[in-house]
Design a protein around this motif. Structure first.
Motif, PDB file in Angstrom:
ATOM      1  N   GLU A 143    -154.469 -43.760  -8.865  1.00  0.00           N
ATOM      2  CA  GLU A 143    -155.364 -44.054  -7.752  1.00  0.00           C
ATOM      3  C   GLU A 143    -156.026 -42.789  -7.223  1.00  0.00           C
ATOM      4  OE1 GLU A 143    -153.601 -46.212  -4.594  1.00  0.00           O
ATOM      5  OE2 GLU A 143    -153.211 -48.017  -5.778  1.00  0.00           O
ATOM      6  N   GLN A 144    -155.287 -41.675  -7.310  1.00  0.00           N
ATOM      7  CA  GLN A 144    -155.823 -40.397  -6.836  1.00  0.00           C
ATOM      8  C   GLN A 144    -156.538 -39.633  -7.949  1.00  0.00           C
ATOM      9  OE1 GLN A 144    -153.037 -38.123  -4.429  1.00  0.00           O
ATOM     10  NE2 GLN A 144    -151.992 -40.005  -3.785  1.00  0.00           N
ATOM     11  N   GLY A 145    -156.684 -40.274  -9.118  1.00  0.00           N
ATOM     12  CA  GLY A 145    -157.507 -39.699 -10.173  1.00  0.00           C
ATOM     13  C   GLY A 145    -156.820 -38.720 -11.094  1.00  0.00           C
ATOM     14  N   VAL A 146    -155.483 -38.820 -11.225  1.00  0.00           N
ATOM     15  CA  VAL A 146    -154.744 -37.935 -12.121  1.00  0.00           C
ATOM     16  C   VAL A 146    -153.774 -38.774 -12.955  1.00  0.00           C
ATOM     17  CG1 VAL A 146    -153.259 -35.906 -12.328  1.00  0.00           C
ATOM     18  CG2 VAL A 146    -154.881 -36.071 -10.434  1.00  0.00           C
ATOM     19  N   ALA A 147    -153.680 -38.448 -14.248  1.00  0.00           N
ATOM     20  CA  ALA A 147    -152.797 -39.200 -15.144  1.00  0.00           C
ATOM     21  C   ALA A 147    -151.805 -38.260 -15.809  1.00  0.00           C
ATOM     22  CB  ALA A 147    -153.611 -39.932 -16.212  1.00  0.00           C
ATOM     23  N   TYR A 148    -150.602 -38.775 -16.027  1.00  0.00           N
ATOM     24  CA  TYR A 148    -149.559 -38.087 -16.778  1.00  0.00           C
ATOM     25  C   TYR A 148    -148.750 -39.145 -17.510  1.00  0.00           C
ATOM     26  CZ  TYR A 148    -146.612 -39.575 -12.840  1.00  0.00           C
ATOM     27  OH  TYR A 148    -145.973 -40.320 -11.886  1.00  0.00           O
ATOM     28  N   VAL A 149    -147.798 -38.733 -18.325  1.00  0.00           N
ATOM     29  CA  VAL A 149    -146.925 -39.689 -18.994  1.00  0.00           C
ATOM     30  C   VAL A 149    -145.527 -39.571 -18.410  1.00  0.00           C
ATOM     31  CG1 VAL A 149    -145.990 -40.502 -21.178  1.00  0.00           C
ATOM     32  CG2 VAL A 149    -148.266 -39.481 -21.122  1.00  0.00           C
ATOM     33  N   PRO A 150    -144.958 -40.657 -17.893  1.00  0.00           N
ATOM     34  CA  PRO A 150    -143.580 -40.605 -17.397  1.00  0.00           C
ATOM     35  C   PRO A 150    -142.620 -40.171 -18.506  1.00  0.00           C
ATOM     36  CG  PRO A 150    -144.668 -42.610 -16.665  1.00  0.00           C
ATOM     37  CD  PRO A 150    -145.582 -41.969 -17.667  1.00  0.00           C
ATOM     38  N   GLY A 151    -141.725 -39.264 -18.177  1.00  0.00           N
ATOM     39  CA  GLY A 151    -140.849 -38.688 -19.186  1.00  0.00           C
ATOM     40  C   GLY A 151    -139.837 -39.639 -19.777  1.00  0.00           C
ATOM     41  N   GLU A 152    -139.508 -40.719 -19.058  1.00  0.00           N
ATOM     42  CA  GLU A 152    -138.496 -41.627 -19.587  1.00  0.00           C
ATOM     43  C   GLU A 152    -138.950 -42.290 -20.889  1.00  0.00           C
ATOM     44  OE1 GLU A 152    -137.640 -45.357 -17.561  1.00  0.00           O
ATOM     45  OE2 GLU A 152    -139.446 -45.101 -16.332  1.00  0.00           O
ATOM     46  N   GLU A 153    -140.272 -42.316 -21.156  1.00  0.00           N
ATOM     47  CA  GLU A 153    -140.767 -42.903 -22.393  1.00  0.00           C
ATOM     48  C   GLU A 153    -140.249 -42.145 -23.619  1.00  0.00           C
ATOM     49  OE1 GLU A 153    -142.424 -45.633 -22.650  1.00  0.00           O
ATOM     50  OE2 GLU A 153    -142.876 -45.955 -20.527  1.00  0.00           O
ATOM     51  N   PHE A 154    -139.931 -40.862 -23.457  1.00  0.00           N
ATOM     52  CA  PHE A 154    -139.513 -40.029 -24.573  1.00  0.00           C
ATOM     53  C   PHE A 154    -137.992 -39.902 -24.672  1.00  0.00           C
ATOM     54  CE2 PHE A 154    -143.545 -38.611 -22.829  1.00  0.00           C
ATOM     55  CZ  PHE A 154    -144.355 -38.551 -23.945  1.00  0.00           C
ATOM     56  N   HIS A 155    -137.288 -40.364 -23.653  1.00  0.00           N
ATOM     57  CA  HIS A 155    -135.842 -40.190 -23.592  1.00  0.00           C
ATOM     58  C   HIS A 155    -135.100 -41.423 -24.098  1.00  0.00           C
ATOM     59  CE1 HIS A 155    -136.956 -36.892 -20.870  1.00  0.00           C
ATOM     60  NE2 HIS A 155    -135.722 -36.449 -20.974  1.00  0.00           N
ATOM     61  N   LEU A 156    -133.909 -41.188 -24.583  1.00  0.00           N
ATOM     62  CA  LEU A 156    -133.010 -42.262 -24.970  1.00  0.00           C
ATOM     63  C   LEU A 156    -131.900 -42.391 -23.927  1.00  0.00           C
ATOM     64  CD1 LEU A 156    -133.059 -41.035 -28.591  1.00  0.00           C
ATOM     65  CD2 LEU A 156    -133.587 -43.408 -28.042  1.00  0.00           C
ATOM     66  N   ASN A 157    -131.213 -43.520 -23.966  1.00  0.00           N
ATOM     67  CA  ASN A 157    -130.067 -43.764 -23.086  1.00  0.00           C
ATOM     68  C   ASN A 157    -130.435 -43.789 -21.611  1.00  0.00           C
ATOM     69  OD1 ASN A 157    -128.632 -43.723 -25.460  1.00  0.00           O
ATOM     70  ND2 ASN A 157    -127.791 -41.684 -25.161  1.00  0.00           N
ATOM     71  N   GLY A 158    -131.685 -44.162 -21.316  1.00  0.00           N
ATOM     72  CA  GLY A 158    -132.078 -44.335 -19.922  1.00  0.00           C
ATOM     73  C   GLY A 158    -132.254 -43.049 -19.152  1.00  0.00           C
ATOM     74  N   GLU A 159    -132.347 -41.912 -19.837  1.00  0.00           N
ATOM     75  CA  GLU A 159    -132.495 -40.632 -19.151  1.00  0.00           C
ATOM     76  C   GLU A 159    -133.980 -40.316 -18.904  1.00  0.00           C
ATOM     77  OE1 GLU A 159    -130.380 -37.524 -21.165  1.00  0.00           O
ATOM     78  OE2 GLU A 159    -128.695 -38.821 -21.671  1.00  0.00           O
ATOM     79  N   GLY A 160    -134.217 -39.257 -18.151  1.00  0.00           N
ATOM     80  CA  GLY A 160    -135.568 -38.733 -17.983  1.00  0.00           C
ATOM     81  C   GLY A 160    -136.442 -39.435 -16.979  1.00  0.00           C
TER      82      GLY A 160
END
Length: 391
Positions: free
Chosen positions: A343-360
């Motif tokens: 909404e504020q015009g900035v994008a990133y990727v949440p780190g949990e997408e790259f982690h296993l076992n529910g971490e990140g």
């Protein structure tokens, strides 16, 4: 007709890439995107590509538009064999397969190596699209933690009792962390793989993009049983979709069989174009341009993080590549913050997408390669206000 009843069971293990879906939301000009690992399009050498394309068509005429061998153009395979041989290992044409990008290479490797129930050691966090490619095989992932020197190789010995079949790693400027596997750990990894008879898949899309520090040998330089994956996507243009595998002949033969049923061969025209650009010296003049620009953008992001982000946040400090990983206090969920950031015009990727076992859940990946320096500071400043309000 109920199509859900027709799908193969393995499709239940498939899912859309969170990054590819996020890119749809970041296509707007007003969004500062630190999300996708996109090279900077303004650096693409358009005039050189045009002249290279005309040179290919003038020299090869209709052959450049014809079907070609599954293994790839012999001239391109020879060029890659020479390039890798100059780095210390002996590579011949028979050790090279041209693929439709590095992603197809990973997909084909999973097809020929992994059965349901096989165990694969991966860094945690690891490359998201590798998980997407290998999950449908039914393989089980064994995560190994990382620090500033990459995968904690000493932890692998405790996993030997699970009889892993493959170790997958991105040793240079890893995605998503940007960390580099140290020389000592590379040697230790090779020793362990030899002792345990475990295959290593070395994925190296960013190795040429070093901005500081000294280059390290590839893992494949130490051990001829490594399957090495490379690509032109990050050093020329991703739209070419030209990658490769360097491996023992027996592996190349099986990969060739798998590729024949997948797409017959990689685009003949794109292979010729890649060879025209890389094989006649242009790549060696273009790489310094990329290194200078991306290095400046990395520095801009590191400086902005230090200037604006909360003291409780930490981040990796990559010597090259395209990414770094930010870690926030544990109570913060970056997936929940993403809509507000967009909404504020900035994008990133949440780190949990790259982690296993529910971490990140309290991490986020930032790409510094695609945004110009002035937009990097603006975007980081905007993110910092959002993060500070939750910290």
């Amino acid at each position: 007709m109920n199509w859900d009843q027709c799908f193969a069971q393995r499709t239940a293990l498939m899912r859309r890439s969170a990054i590819r879906e996020l890119m749809k939301a970041t296509a707007r000009e007003d969004v500062i995107s630190f999300a996708g690992g996109l090279p900077a399009a303004e650096l693409f050498p358009i005039p050189r590509v045009k002249s290279a394309l005309m040179a290919v068509l003038d020299e090869f005429n209709g052959q450049a538009l014809q079907y070609s061998a599954t293994e790839g153009l012999p001239e391109l395979r020879d060029w890659l064999a020479r390039r890798y041989s100059n780095r210390g290992i002996r590579v011949q044409r028979e050790n090279v397969l041209i693929t439709t990008g590095g992603q197809q290479a990973l997909d084909l490797i999973g097809r020929i190596l992994l059965d349901s129930g096989d165990r694969v050691i991966v860094e945690n966090p690891t490359y998201l699209a590798l998980l997407s490619a290998w999950r449908p095989t039914g393989a089980e992932f064994l995560p190994v933690g990382c620090d500033a020197d990459g995968m904690r190789v000493e932890e692998l010995e405790s996993l030997a009792r699970h009889k892993p079949k493959v170790i997958y790693c991105v040793p240079n400027f890893q995605n998503p962390q940007g960390t580099t596997l140290s020389l000592a750990r590379r040697k230790q990894l090779v020793e362990l793989a030899q002792e345990q008879s475990v295959a290593i898949v070395e994925d190296d899309p960013y190795g040429e993009l070093r901005y500081s520090g000294e280059a390290l040998p590839n893992i494949a330089d130490y051990f001829n049983q490594v399957i090495h994956v490379g690509t032109f996507s990050k050093v020329l243009m991703p739209g070419l979709r030209v990658g490769w595998v360097i491996a023992p002949e027996a592996v190349i033969e099986k990969l060739t069989q798998a590729k024949q049923s997948a797409d017959l061969h990689t685009s003949t025209l794109n292979q010729h174009l890649a060879l025209e650009l890389a094989g006649k010296g242009f790549l060696e003049t273009f790489l310094p341009v990329l290194r200078e620009n991306y290095g400046e953008r990395r520095n801009a992001m590191l400086n902005a993080l230090a200037k604006y982000f909360p003291k409780s946040a930490t981040w990796t400090r990559p010597e090259g590549g395209m990414f770094l990983l930010v870690t926030l206090p544990r109570h913060i969920n970056t997936s929940e913050l993403l809509p507000a950031a967009l909404e504020q015009g900035v994008a990133y990727v949440p780190g949990e997408e790259f982690h296993l076992n529910g971490e990140g859940k309290n991490t986020l990946r930032l790409s510094f390669a695609n945004a110009r320096r002035e937009r990097i500071e603006t975007g980081i400043k905007t993110l910092s206000r959002l993060m500070a309000s939750h910290v």
